[in-house]
Design an enzyme around this catalytic site. Structure first.
Site, PDB file in Angstrom:
ATOM      1  N   ASN B 213       0.897  -1.162   0.000  1.00 33.59           N
ATOM      2  CA  ASN B 213       0.000   0.000   0.000  1.00 33.59           C
ATOM      3  C   ASN B 213       0.933   1.208   0.000  1.00 33.59           C
ATOM      4  OD1 ASN B 213      -2.452  -1.511   0.165  1.00 33.59           O
ATOM      5  ND2 ASN B 213      -2.052  -1.826   2.344  1.00 33.59           N
ATOM      6  N   LYS B 290       0.835  -3.577  -5.960  1.00 33.76           N
ATOM      7  CA  LYS B 290      -0.508  -3.962  -5.518  1.00 33.76           C
ATOM      8  C   LYS B 290      -1.463  -3.021  -6.227  1.00 33.76           C
ATOM      9  CE  LYS B 290      -3.418  -4.322  -1.362  1.00 33.76           C
ATOM     10  NZ  LYS B 290      -3.443  -4.355   0.114  1.00 33.76           N
ATOM     11  N   GLU B 294      -8.086  -4.132  -2.701  1.00 32.95           N
ATOM     12  CA  GLU B 294      -8.368  -3.502  -1.406  1.00 32.95           C
ATOM     13  C   GLU B 294      -8.274  -1.977  -1.462  1.00 32.95           C
ATOM     14  OE1 GLU B 294      -5.684  -5.542   1.275  1.00 32.95           O
ATOM     15  OE2 GLU B 294      -7.173  -7.067   1.688  1.00 32.95           O
ATOM     16  N   ARG B 327       1.286  -8.312  -8.022  1.00 29.54           N
ATOM     17  CA  ARG B 327       0.590  -9.185  -7.064  1.00 29.54           C
ATOM     18  C   ARG B 327      -0.773  -9.641  -7.574  1.00 29.54           C
ATOM     19  NH1 ARG B 327      -0.681  -7.133  -2.112  1.00 29.54           N
ATOM     20  NH2 ARG B 327       0.090  -8.745  -0.719  1.00 29.54           N
ATOM     21  N   ARG B 339     -14.909 -15.058  -2.396  1.00 25.48           N
ATOM     22  CA  ARG B 339     -13.604 -14.406  -2.492  1.00 25.48           C
ATOM     23  C   ARG B 339     -12.499 -15.383  -2.897  1.00 25.48           C
ATOM     24  NH1 ARG B 339     -10.537 -11.270   2.526  1.00 25.48           N
ATOM     25  NH2 ARG B 339      -8.435 -11.522   1.692  1.00 25.48           N
ATOM     26  N   ASP B 368      -6.021 -15.282   2.539  1.00 23.61           N
ATOM     27  CA  ASP B 368      -5.081 -14.272   3.038  1.00 23.61           C
ATOM     28  C   ASP B 368      -4.296 -14.773   4.233  1.00 23.61           C
ATOM     29  OD1 ASP B 368      -3.721 -11.929   3.437  1.00 23.61           O
ATOM     30  OD2 ASP B 368      -5.423 -10.818   4.260  1.00 23.61           O
ATOM     31  N   GLU B 390       4.267 -15.757  -2.555  1.00 21.50           N
ATOM     32  CA  GLU B 390       4.279 -14.782  -1.456  1.00 21.50           C
ATOM     33  C   GLU B 390       3.838 -15.473  -0.173  1.00 21.50           C
ATOM     34  OE1 GLU B 390       2.682 -10.791  -2.156  1.00 21.50           O
ATOM     35  OE2 GLU B 390       1.715 -10.842  -0.187  1.00 21.50           O
ATOM     36  N   GLU B 396       0.599 -11.961  11.237  1.00 25.86           N
ATOM     37  CA  GLU B 396      -0.655 -11.213  11.203  1.00 25.86           C
ATOM     38  C   GLU B 396      -1.831 -12.034  11.723  1.00 25.86           C
ATOM     39  OE1 GLU B 396      -1.723  -9.729   7.316  1.00 25.86           O
ATOM     40  OE2 GLU B 396      -3.680  -9.028   7.989  1.00 25.86           O
TER      41      GLU B 396
END
Lengths: 701, 701
Positions: B213, B290, B294, B327, B339, B368, B390, B396
Site C-alpha cells: 500500500n 498492488k 483492497e 501481485r 472471495r 489471506d 508470497e 498477522e
C-alpha cells in the site's frame, strides 16, 4: 541481585564474544565506564570498600545495588553489600533519619574519615543520595570532604508519555512506545527496569504511561493488570504510575448514559473504578486529564466547568491520597478570537474552586510548545490553585530527531520569568514550586522523548533533554550550563576541553534553531505532522490550525498584534510585564512578533529594518549549523566512534533542513515584503515553488 | 574493516564495563559464541589459519570479513586475511570459477589436506559459501572431509517490508520500521548493515523496502536518495533494493491527468522515472505492485487489465534489466461471490499476456495468510506466466508476537502440495522454482517479521521464521525439522538434548495453534486489527471483511460449501485435486470446512461428530500450550537466561489467549450447534457475553 551474582554476570559479559562493538547509547548517563585515572580510582576506593545496608526496604536495596553496579564499572571492583560495617571504616553507609533537616525526598552526603554516609528522611531520599554520590564519581569530583545536602523543590516530578495502545507515540521520534501492551502483564521487558533506573537517577518520581488523548482501555481490569505490572517494576525505584483518563469512560466502558460530573451514578462509577485501581496498584498516583480540548470530551459537554470535572475525580481519588492533574491546554476553534487568550479566559475564573488534591497543569507558553514562547499568563494569576508546569521534552516543534536543540534554556527561560503576581521576584519557578502561594501540592511534567530506539531518544544528544528536565524538576536553580556539563561528563567524555566544547554547543543550539525556524517571536509555521516548513499554509479544518493565523504577514508587515490595538492578550499579564512588552520599540526582540504587527521597514534596536533583521536571523541561524558541525568534528578523538558518527550524520541532515527552513521563510515573506535579500547574504538557489514542492513530498499519502 | 581494527574493537568490547549483561537477541543466528569444546576448536583451527582473498570485489571482501568475524568468536582467535596463501596450507581460500558446475549464486565447499576452498561462479556464490562454512562450524559439523555443493533453486529470494513513511509497519509486531526515513540519507544506522548480514547469511538477495500500500513519496528524488543510501549498504551483501509503487504516481507526483497504462505520456513518465531511479541506484531490482486490490488504484480504473499495467512498467524497466512483480492478491467487495475464486478468475485469462520481465506474485493460499489454507489454485494454471510465491513471515493471523508458531511447516505444506498441472508430481515448489514450466524468472517473497525491536522479531523464537523462510527460499527440499534444528543450534543451544526438545516444540507449534484458532479448515475469525477472536463479527464496510462470511455457521452445521453444490471454487483445481477434496467423507480433515458445509452431527473419520471434533481440537489445542510451556521449562539450563525468561513470559500470554480463543469459539458455536461440551472437557468458566466484553476492550479507541 546479590553482589556475587552481579559479579558473575559481569564476568559473563566480559567473556561474551560477538557482542556489537559500538556504544549504542542504551546506557544513557549511567555508563559507569572504568575511570581512566588510577590515582582517582585509588582515592575513591578508599571510601568505597563496602556498602552498608541495614534495611529491608526495596528502595534502599535498589540504592545499594545501584551503588554496587556503578562502582563495579567505575572502579573495576566488586564492593560487597553488608548489613553492618562491623566497626570497619572506609565504606558507604545508607541510613534514614526521620529527624534529618530534609524534606521527604532530600538527601545528605557526607564523608568523615573516609566513611561516606548517605542520609535520607525516607528510603527515596537514600536512593536519590546514592545516585548523587555516583554522579560525584562519574564527574570526577573530589570526595574526601564531601558534604552535600539537596532537597527537591517540587513534589511531583513526572514524565508524561503520549503513548497509544497500538504502540505508537503521538509525538514520538525515537521508535515505538516502551510499553508492550500485548505482552503485558506476563512478559516483563528488562527495559522497564532500565527506564526506572534512568528516571530515579535524576529524581523523577512519577510517570503517566498513556497518552492524554486517552483510550478507555486503560481503565478496564484487563489493562489495569498490565499497568500494575509496570508499577511493580517501578516501585522499588520510587516511581509511581499515573493514568490519563478518557472523561466519558463511564459511558464507554461503564454502560452509563452520561458522564456528567454532577450525576450521582457517574460519581459512584468513578469511586468504584478508583477503588478497583488501588486494588491493582496500591500506590497508584492519580489521573491526568485532557478534557474539552482539541476534540476530547469533557465536563462542558454537560454544561459543567473544568472544576466540576476535576473535583469529581478528585473526590474518588482522595480516600487513597491520589491526585488529579487537570490540563489547562484548551482553546476553541474560533478564527476571530486569539488562541493565546483561551486557556486564561477559561481557567482564571475558576481560581479557588478546585478540590485540594487537584493540580492544574499549564504548558509553559500560551500556545503550544513553540521554540520560543512568552510564559503562559496563567502563571501570573490563580494564586489559590496549585499550578503545575508542563514542558515538552520530545521535539515536536524542535526538528524531531535530526535537529540538535538542548532544551534546558527553554525550561529555564520560563521558570526564571517574573510574573510579578506578588510583586517583583514572583518567578514562574516560585509559583510552580509552591513557595510563592504556599501550594499544598506541586508538580512539574515533561512530555517524554523516550521510545523503543536502542538509545532511547533517537538523537544521542537528546538524552541531555531528558536529563535536564529531571535535574531542573529537582532543582530549578541549577544552570543550563552546569547541567549540560554534568551530562556530557557522565555520557560522552570527561576530557575537559572536549566536554567544554560540547557543553558550549549544547548551550547555543536552541538559539541557533530559533534563528532559522522562528526568530523574533514567530510561531507555528508547520506542516501537518510538524515536520517541514509551511508558513504559507492557510487551509485547515480549524482557522487556528493554519500557519497564517499565527504570523499574519501582509504587504505592510508581520506579527500578531496582541496589545490593546489588537487582541489585547497582553492584558492577561501583570502591568509590570505588560510594560516590558507593550511598546514595540522596547519589547525584547525575542518576543517582538508575539505581541506586535511590525512594519517591514521598521528600524529595530539592532539598527536593521525588520525585514533585514529577519533575513539576518534566518541566514545566520542556518549558517550556525555549520558551526555546530565544526565544533562536533573537533571532539572526535574524545567521543565514542559510533556516537560520533551518529551525531555527525544528524547534524548533516540538520544543516540541509536549516537551509530549507531559511529558504521557505525568506522566499515566502519576500512576496509580502517585496525587498531583496540584504547583503552579504545570497538569495536562495531555489524558487519558492521548488521549496513548496519539496514540502509537498512530505505530505504525500 | 581490517583484521587489526576488528581485533582492537573486539578487545574494546571485552573491556567495556557496564554493558547490559543479558543476551538481547540482537545477534540473531550469527551469534558466534566461543565453541566450548576445545578439541573441536582445535580441529577447526587446523583449517582456518588464514583467509585467502585474492579479489577486490566488495562482496568477496564481505565474505572474508564475515569469516574473520565468525571465527574470531567461535574459535577465539584472529584469522588474518591475506592476498595469497604463499604456499601455506591450512587456510580458507575464496575463489570464483566461471566454469564451475554451479548456477550463478551457488557454491562449493571442499577441504583437502586441511585447506578449505570456497568456490562460487560469482562473488555472491562465494559469500553464500562463506556463510555456509560458518554454519558448519556453528552447528559443530565435522569439516575434515567437507564436500558440499549447493545452488539456490529460485532466483529472486526476497523480503517484502510493509513499512510506511511514518515508521509504522502495516502488520508489524516487533517495533517500528528499520528504515529511518527522516534520518536518511545522511545518517546510516549501523543496523542496516546487520540487517544485510542476516539476510545474506540465509541467501536472501532482494528486499522491497516499502509497503505494497505504497506512498508516492518513494518515487521522488528526495526519497530515492534515501533508498539509494540503503542500497549502498546492502550492495556488498549481494542484496538488491526494490520499491513498491503507487500506480497513479504519474498523477500524484507527475502532474499528469491520467495513469492509464496505454497512454503515451504515462509510458514516457514511467520510462523517465525509471531512468532517474537507475541513476540513483544502478543495480535497482524493480517494482512490486498492488493494484486494483483492497482500494488501491490500478489499470482497471482505466478499463485496462493487470497485464496492461504490468507490461507498461516492465517496458520502462527492461532496458535496465529490472523486473516487475505484480501481485495477484485481488478480490472485489461482493458478498454473493466467493472471495476464494476472485484472484484465479482475474488472472487465469491473462496467462501468456505478461511481458518477459514480469512475475505474478501469488499468496500461498486463496484467501489471506490464514493459519492453514489449501494452496492457491493459480499455481495449478498459467503455465506461460512466471508465478512467484508470497508467504507471510510476520504473524498477522498467527498471534502477533506472543504466540509461538514455527512457520516452516506452513511454507512446506504449500510448496509440497501437488497441483497436478502437468500430471502427478507437479508440486507448487516445481511451479515456483521454474522447473515445471521452464520459467525464465523465478521468485519467492516473505512478508517480513522484522522491526526495530532489539531482537528484530519480538518473539525470540520468531527469528526462526525469518531464518526458515530464507533457507527454504534457497532450497525448498530442506525439511522443516532440519532447518529448525540448525537454527536452534546456531541461536539457542548446541546441547543435543535441549536442541532436540526445542526443535520438537517448534515443529508442533503450528498444529497446536491451528487447533485452538482455526481447526478443520475454519478461517478468518478475527477482530479488526487481527488480534482477538471475533467469529461472531457480522458487520463491516465489506461483506468479505466479516467473520461470518467465512465460517457460515448455522443451526445445521458449519463450513463454506465450495463444491458444485456451492460456489464451486473447487473447480479451479485440477481434477485430481478436486477428487481429493470433493467428497466430505474423504476430504482430509484439515481442509474439510474450507470446502464443505458439514452437519454438526456428521460423524468424521476420527469417529467423533463434527461438533465433538471441533471441541476436541479447541480444547486439546489450548491444553497443548501447557505442553509447550513444560517443554520450554525443561531447557532452562541450556538457554541464555534472558531469552529463557522472554519466551516463558510470552508462552504464558499464549496460554491465556489460547483459552480465550477456545472459549470464544465453543461458546459462540454452541449457540448454533446447541450441544454440550463433550467429556472429558469442562465447559468454559465464563459466558459468551464475558468473552465478548473482553474482545470489546481490545477494540476500544
Amino acid at each position: 541481585m546479590s553482589s556475587k551474582l552481579i559479579f558473575l554476570l559481569l564476568l559473563t559479559t566480559l567473556c561474551k564474544a560477538g557482542t556489537p562493538d559500538r556504544d549504542d547509547g542504551y546506557r544513557l548517563w549511567l555508563k559507569y565506564d572504568l575511570i581512566k585515572d588510577a590515582t582517582k580510582r585509588a582515592a575513591y576506593a578508599r571510601s568505597t570498600q563496602l556498602i552498608v545496608l541495614n534495611s529491608t526496604s526495596p528502595i534502599q536495596k535498589t540504592a545499594a545495588e545501584e551503588l554496587q553496579t556503578g562502582l563495579q564499572g567505575l572502579l573495576g571492583k566488586t564492593v560487597p553489600i553488608v548489613a553492618s560495617a562491623g566497626g570497619k571504616t572506609g565504606g558507604i553507609t545508607l541510613t534514614t533519619n526521620a529527624a534529618a533537616s530534609l524534606n521527604s525526598e532530600g538527601y545528605q552526603l557526607s564523608n568523615q574519615q573516609n566513611t561516606i554516609t548517605i542520609t535520607g528522611k525516607t528510603d527515596a531520599g537514600v536512593l536519590y543520595g546514592a545516585f548523587a554520590l555516583l554522579r560525584q564519581f562519574q564527574t570526577l569530583q573530589p570526595i574526601d570532604r564531601l558534604s552535600l545536602t539537596s532537597n527537591p523543590k517540587i513534589q511531583h516530578r513526572m514524565l508524561n508519555h503520549w503513548d497509544n495502545t497500538d504502540g505508537s507515540i503521538e509525538r514520538g521520534y525515537a521508535g515505538q512506545s516502551l510499553w508492550k501492551w500485548y505482552e503485558l502483564p506476563e512478559r516483563i521487558d528488562p527495559r522497564y527496569r532500565d527506564y526506572a533506573r534512568a528516571n530515579a537517577s535524576i529524581g523523577i518520581n512519577g510517570t503517566v504511561v498513556n497518552n492524554v488523548n486517552a483510550s478507555s482501555r486503560f481503565l478496564t481490569a484487563e489493562y489495569l493488570q498490565k499497568v500494575a505490572a509496570l508499577a511493580n517494576v517501578f516501585r522499588s525505584y520510587g516511581i509511581k504510575v499515573y493514568l490519563s483518563v478518557y472523561f466519558p469512560a463511564p459511558k464507554t466502558i461503564g454502560g452509563l448514559k452520561t458522564a456528567d460530573p454532577l450525576d450521582p451514578e457517574v460519581n459512584k462509577w468513578w469511586a468504584d473504578k478508583v477503588n478497583e485501581i488501588y486494588k491493582f496498584i496500591p500506590d497508584f498516583g492519580g489521573f491526568l486529564v485532557k478534557a474539552n480540548s482539541e476534540g476530547q470530551p469533557g465536563p462542558q459537554d454537560y454544561g459543567r466547568n473544568h472544576a466540576d470535572g476535576a473535583n469529581m475525580l478528585a473526590k474518588a481519588l482522595a480516600p487513597h491520597k491520589g491526585i488529579v492533574i487537570w490540563r489547562a491546554f484548551v482553546y476553541k476553534a474560533d478564527g476571530k478570537a486569539d488562541r493565546f487568550k483561551a486557556a486564561y479566559d477559561e481557567f482564571n475564573p475558576l481560581d479557588g474552586q478546585f478540590a485540594k488534591n487537584v493540580i492544574v497543569q499549564v504548558k509553559n507558553g500560551p500556545i503550544d510548545f513553540q521554540p520560543r514562547e512568552p510564559f503562559s499568563p496563567i502563571f501570573g494569576t490563580m494564586p489559590k490553585t496549585p499550578l503545575g508546569m508542563e514542558f515538552q521534552i520530545t521535539q515536536e516543534y524542535l526538528g524531531f530527531a535530526t535537529h540538535l536543540v538542548y532544551e534546558a534554556p527553554i525550561f529555564k527561560e520560563c521558570l526564571d520569568a517574573d510574573t510579578y503576581v506578588s510583586g517583583k521576584g514572583s518567578t514562574v519557578a516560585k509559583v510552580v514550586d509552591g513557595s510563592l502561594h504556599q501550594y499544598p501540592l506541586t508538580a512539574i511534567a515533561g512530555v517524554a522523548n523516550t521510545g523503543s530506539d536502542r538509545n532511547w531518544t533517537g538523537h544521542p544528544l537528546a538524552q541531555a533533554n531528558w536529563y535536564a528536565f529531571g535535574r531542573l524538576a529537582w532543582d530549578h536553580t541549577l544552570s543550563s550550563e552546569a547541567i549540560a556539563n554534568e551530562w556530557v561528563k557522565m555520557t560522552l567524555t570527561t576530557e575537559l576541553s572536549s566536554a567544554k566544547t560540547i557543553t558550549d554547543l549544547l548551550l547555543k543550539s536552541r538559539e541557533i534553531y530559533v534563528n532559522y525556524n522562528t526568530p523574533l517571536g514567530l510561531s507555528r509555521p508547520w506542516t501537518g505532522v510538524h515536520f517541514a516548513p509551511e508558513p504559507w499554509q492557510n487551509r485547515s479544518s480549524r482557522p487556528d490550525w493554519t500557519a497564517v493565523y499565527y504570523h499574519r504577514a501582509d504587504s505592510l508587515g508581520i506579527g500578531f498584534e496582541r496589545t490593546a490595538k489588537g487582541s489585547n492578550a497582553l492584558a492577561q499579564y501583570r502591568p509590570e510585564v505588560q510594560q516590558q512588552w507593550n511598546n514595540p520599540a522596547t519589547c525584547p526582540l525575542p518576543y517582538l512578533l508575539w505581541f506586535h504587527h511590525v512594519l517591514w521597514t521598521q528600524k529595530l534596536s539592532t539598527g536593521r529594518t525588520l525585514w533585514d533583521e529577519l533575513c539576518t536571523r534566518f541566514y545566520t541561524g542556518a549558517d550556525s549549523v555549520g558551526w555546530l558541525q565544526k565544533q562536533w568534528a573537533s571532539v572526535r578523538k574524545d567521543v565514542d566512534s559510533e556516537t560520533f558518527a551518529n551525531v555527525a550524520g544528524r547534524l548533516e541532515t540538520q544543516q540541509k533542513e536549516a537551509i530549507w527552513w531559511r529558504d521557505a521563510w525568506v522566499l515566502y515573506l519576500q512576496e509580502f515584503a517585496r525587498q531583496p535579500i540584504p547583503a552579504p547574504f545570497k538569495k536562495p538557489e531555489r524558487s519558492l515553488k521548488e521549496v513548496k514542492e519539496l514540502v509537498d513530498i512530505y505530505q504525500l499519502r
